[in-house]
Design a protein around this motif. Structure first.
Motif, PDB file in Angstrom:
ATOM      1  N   UNK A  41       0.831  -1.206   0.000  1.00 47.82           N
ATOM      2  CA  UNK A  41       0.000   0.000   0.000  1.00 47.82           C
ATOM      3  C   UNK A  41       0.866   1.257   0.000  1.00 47.82           C
ATOM      4  N   UNK A  42       1.919   1.247   0.806  1.00 51.39           N
ATOM      5  CA  UNK A  42       2.827   2.388   0.852  1.00 51.39           C
ATOM      6  C   UNK A  42       3.532   2.579  -0.486  1.00 51.39           C
ATOM      7  N   UNK A  43       3.933   1.487  -1.101  1.00 53.53           N
ATOM      8  CA  UNK A  43       4.598   1.568  -2.395  1.00 53.53           C
ATOM      9  C   UNK A  43       3.658   2.142  -3.459  1.00 53.53           C
ATOM     10  N   UNK A  44       2.410   1.696  -3.460  1.00 52.92           N
ATOM     11  CA  UNK A  44       1.427   2.215  -4.414  1.00 52.92           C
ATOM     12  C   UNK A  44       1.199   3.704  -4.178  1.00 52.92           C
ATOM     13  N   UNK A  45       1.138   4.131  -2.923  1.00 50.87           N
ATOM     14  CA  UNK A  45       0.945   5.557  -2.619  1.00 50.87           C
ATOM     15  C   UNK A  45       2.128   6.386  -3.108  1.00 50.87           C
ATOM     16  N   UNK A  46       3.344   5.884  -2.930  1.00 52.29           N
ATOM     17  CA  UNK A  46       4.531   6.612  -3.395  1.00 52.29           C
ATOM     18  C   UNK A  46       4.533   6.709  -4.916  1.00 52.29           C
ATOM     19  N   UNK A  47       4.177   5.642  -5.581  1.00 52.72           N
ATOM     20  CA  UNK A  47       4.128   5.656  -7.048  1.00 52.72           C
ATOM     21  C   UNK A  47       3.058   6.637  -7.530  1.00 52.72           C
ATOM     22  N   UNK A  48       1.905   6.655  -6.877  1.00 47.02           N
ATOM     23  CA  UNK A  48       0.853   7.604  -7.257  1.00 47.02           C
ATOM     24  C   UNK A  48       1.313   9.039  -7.043  1.00 47.02           C
ATOM     25  N   UNK A  49       1.992   9.311  -5.917  1.00 45.81           N
ATOM     26  CA  UNK A  49       2.498  10.659  -5.647  1.00 45.81           C
ATOM     27  C   UNK A  49       3.519  11.066  -6.703  1.00 45.81           C
ATOM     28  N   UNK A  50       4.447  10.164  -7.049  1.00 47.26           N
ATOM     29  CA  UNK A  50       5.470  10.482  -8.056  1.00 47.26           C
ATOM     30  C   UNK A  50       4.822  10.714  -9.423  1.00 47.26           C
ATOM     31  N   UNK A  51       3.822   9.918  -9.745  1.00 50.26           N
ATOM     32  CA  UNK A  51       3.114  10.097 -11.012  1.00 50.26           C
ATOM     33  C   UNK A  51       2.381  11.430 -11.042  1.00 50.26           C
ATOM     34  N   UNK A  52       1.748  11.789  -9.923  1.00 51.27           N
ATOM     35  CA  UNK A  52       1.060  13.079  -9.830  1.00 51.27           C
ATOM     36  C   UNK A  52       2.034  14.237 -10.020  1.00 51.27           C
ATOM     37  N   UNK A  53       3.183  14.175  -9.359  1.00 53.68           N
ATOM     38  CA  UNK A  53       4.199  15.228  -9.496  1.00 53.68           C
ATOM     39  C   UNK A  53       4.721  15.307 -10.935  1.00 53.68           C
ATOM     40  N   UNK A  54       4.973  14.162 -11.550  1.00 51.74           N
ATOM     41  CA  UNK A  54       5.480  14.145 -12.918  1.00 51.74           C
ATOM     42  C   UNK A  54       4.454  14.726 -13.880  1.00 51.74           C
ATOM     43  N   UNK A  55       3.185  14.376 -13.697  1.00 49.79           N
ATOM     44  CA  UNK A  55       2.141  14.926 -14.564  1.00 49.79           C
ATOM     45  C   UNK A  55       2.002  16.441 -14.369  1.00 49.79           C
ATOM     46  N   UNK A  56       2.121  16.909 -13.137  1.00 49.30           N
ATOM     47  CA  UNK A  56       2.082  18.357 -12.892  1.00 49.30           C
ATOM     48  C   UNK A  56       3.243  19.072 -13.557  1.00 49.30           C
ATOM     49  N   UNK A  57       4.426  18.468 -13.488  1.00 47.95           N
ATOM     50  CA  UNK A  57       5.609  19.046 -14.122  1.00 47.95           C
ATOM     51  C   UNK A  57       5.420  19.111 -15.632  1.00 47.95           C
ATOM     52  N   UNK A  58       4.967  18.006 -16.237  1.00 43.58           N
ATOM     53  CA  UNK A  58       4.794  17.988 -17.681  1.00 43.58           C
ATOM     54  C   UNK A  58       3.648  18.885 -18.131  1.00 43.58           C
ATOM     55  N   UNK A  59       2.657  19.061 -17.284  1.00 50.25           N
ATOM     56  CA  UNK A  59       1.574  19.988 -17.604  1.00 50.25           C
ATOM     57  C   UNK A  59       2.087  21.420 -17.657  1.00 50.25           C
ATOM     58  N   UNK A  60       2.887  21.812 -16.672  1.00 49.10           N
ATOM     59  CA  UNK A  60       3.459  23.160 -16.677  1.00 49.10           C
ATOM     60  C   UNK A  60       4.416  23.332 -17.851  1.00 49.10           C
ATOM     61  N   UNK A  61       5.175  22.314 -18.160  1.00 52.17           N
ATOM     62  CA  UNK A  61       6.099  22.375 -19.284  1.00 52.17           C
ATOM     63  C   UNK A  61       5.344  22.509 -20.604  1.00 52.17           C
ATOM     64  N   UNK A  62       4.229  21.824 -20.729  1.00 53.27           N
ATOM     65  CA  UNK A  62       3.415  21.914 -21.935  1.00 53.27           C
ATOM     66  C   UNK A  62       2.831  23.314 -22.090  1.00 53.27           C
ATOM     67  N   UNK A  63       2.360  23.912 -20.988  1.00 49.41           N
ATOM     68  CA  UNK A  63       1.842  25.287 -21.066  1.00 49.41           C
ATOM     69  C   UNK A  63       2.924  26.254 -21.507  1.00 49.41           C
ATOM     70  N   UNK A  64       4.146  26.099 -20.961  1.00 44.30           N
ATOM     71  CA  UNK A  64       5.263  26.957 -21.350  1.00 44.30           C
ATOM     72  C   UNK A  64       5.581  26.779 -22.821  1.00 44.30           C
ATOM     73  N   UNK A  65       5.592  25.548 -23.299  1.00 45.16           N
ATOM     74  CA  UNK A  65       5.878  25.304 -24.707  1.00 45.16           C
ATOM     75  C   UNK A  65       4.816  25.919 -25.608  1.00 45.16           C
ATOM     76  N   UNK A  66       3.552  25.859 -25.200  1.00 48.91           N
ATOM     77  CA  UNK A  66       2.491  26.466 -26.003  1.00 48.91           C
ATOM     78  C   UNK A  66       2.648  27.982 -26.074  1.00 48.91           C
ATOM     79  N   UNK A  67       2.992  28.608 -24.972  1.00 51.45           N
ATOM     80  CA  UNK A  67       3.203  30.058 -24.973  1.00 51.45           C
ATOM     81  C   UNK A  67       4.394  30.416 -25.850  1.00 51.45           C
TER      82      UNK A  67
END
Length: 145
Positions: A41-67
């Motif tokens: 359960x702890x491992x799944x939570x860490x993976x979900x947190x890392x995935x959430x952070x990575x998606x947030x990073x790529x979302x911000x990067x995509x917005x910057x690229x569009x601008x």
């Protein structure tokens, strides 16, 4: 030895009538399986947190690229610091296109007014010296006489 194999082996221990050795093995394995479940359960939570952070990073990067794509696209299309089609340098300056505006109040030489360039008529610096306060004093002195 995977987790699935461990569960199959534990299930095999409980089938039929277990002997005393099997019961001891099952009793020892139950807390380990519970800890393994918490660890998973702890491992799944860490993976979900890392995935959430990575998606947030790529979302911000995509917005910057569009601008940036929009900015560079307009720069390639229109150009950088170029006058619009059909306008010369003087026309762009008069319409406020980044040029100087000299038909505003206080832009003449000394107390001069208007857009006329009189810099070639100035022979010495003394012609520019004199401000409105001096002229106002001279005018008031003239009125008193």
């Amino acid at each position: 030895a995977t987790i699935g194999d461990l569960f199959v082996e534990l299930r095999g221990l409980t089938d039929g009538s277990p002997c005393a050795a099997q019961l001891e093995a099952i009793t020892a394995a139950v807390p380990l399986v519970l800890q393994l479940g918490r660890l998973l359960q702890l491992h799944v939570a860490v993976v979900q947190w890392a995935l959430h952070r990575a998606l947030g990073y790529y979302s911000a990067l995509l917005r910057l690229e569009l601008v940036l794509l929009g900015v560079f696209g307009s720069l390639f299309d229109v150009g950088f610091c170029t006058a619009p089609d059909g306008e010369s340098g003087d026309k762009g300056a008069e319409s406020g296109g980044g040029g100087l505006q000299d038909d505003v109040e206080g832009t003449g030489m000394g107390e001069g007014e208007g857009k006329k360039d009189v810099s070639d008529q100035i022979k010495e610096e003394g012609q520019l010296v004199g401000d409105s306060a001096t002229k106002a004093d001279e005018a008031s002195d003239g009125d008193k006489k």
